[in-house]
Design a protein around this motif. Structure first.
Motif: not given
Length: 142
Positions: A111-126
């Motif tokens: 999983e690729i997680v970019q350095n922004n809050e939107i991506d980090k939030s989606k990564a938490r769901q994943k």
């Protein structure tokens, strides 16, 4: 056991992120793993395809954009932008914000997680989704 690795990038510059995806792909390709890069759209797949062919002067990484036609998946990286086109692979690089519905498409998911809050939030769901599915989860700060 199935595995998922989250790569949390220190930058969100698109070129930096694309280059990182190319390097991950190259590493798996050089280990003779079948690799699929799942992108959010055709344009992103085309951009990554061009980079895979040229990001290193001394070599190139053969790849193909869907529809999937590689006869020997160990000799070609597939770029897929339609989830229904995903097929079984050793390594699936999820370069989308989509939570994969079919987790049986790869032995290892990156999983690729970019350095922004939107991506980090989606990564938490994943992360929650993978945890409930009994995946072995690792996180890497890049």
């Amino acid at each position: 056991m199935k595995e998922v690795d989250f790569y949390v990038l220190s930058k969100s510059d698109k070129n930096y992120v694309n280059l990182f995806v190319c390097k991950l792909s190259e590493k798996a390709y050089n280990m003779s793993k079948s690799v699929i890069i799942f992108t959010s759209n055709k344009e992103k797949s085309v951009k990554l395809s061009e980079m895979l062919w040229s990001f290193k002067k001394e070599c190139f990484i053969p790849n193909e954009i869907e529809p999937y036609k590689c006869k020997n998946t160990e000799n070609c990286i597939s770029l897929i932008y339609n989830e229904s086109s995903l097929s079984m692979s050793d390594v699936l690089i999820n370069y989308t914000d989509i939570v994969l519905s079919d987790l049986n498409k790869a032995t290892r998911i990156l999983e690729i997680v970019q350095n922004n809050e939107i991506d980090k939030s989606k990564a938490r769901q994943k992360y929650i989704h993978y945890k409930k599915s009994d995946y072995q989860i690792r996180s890497h700060n890049i």
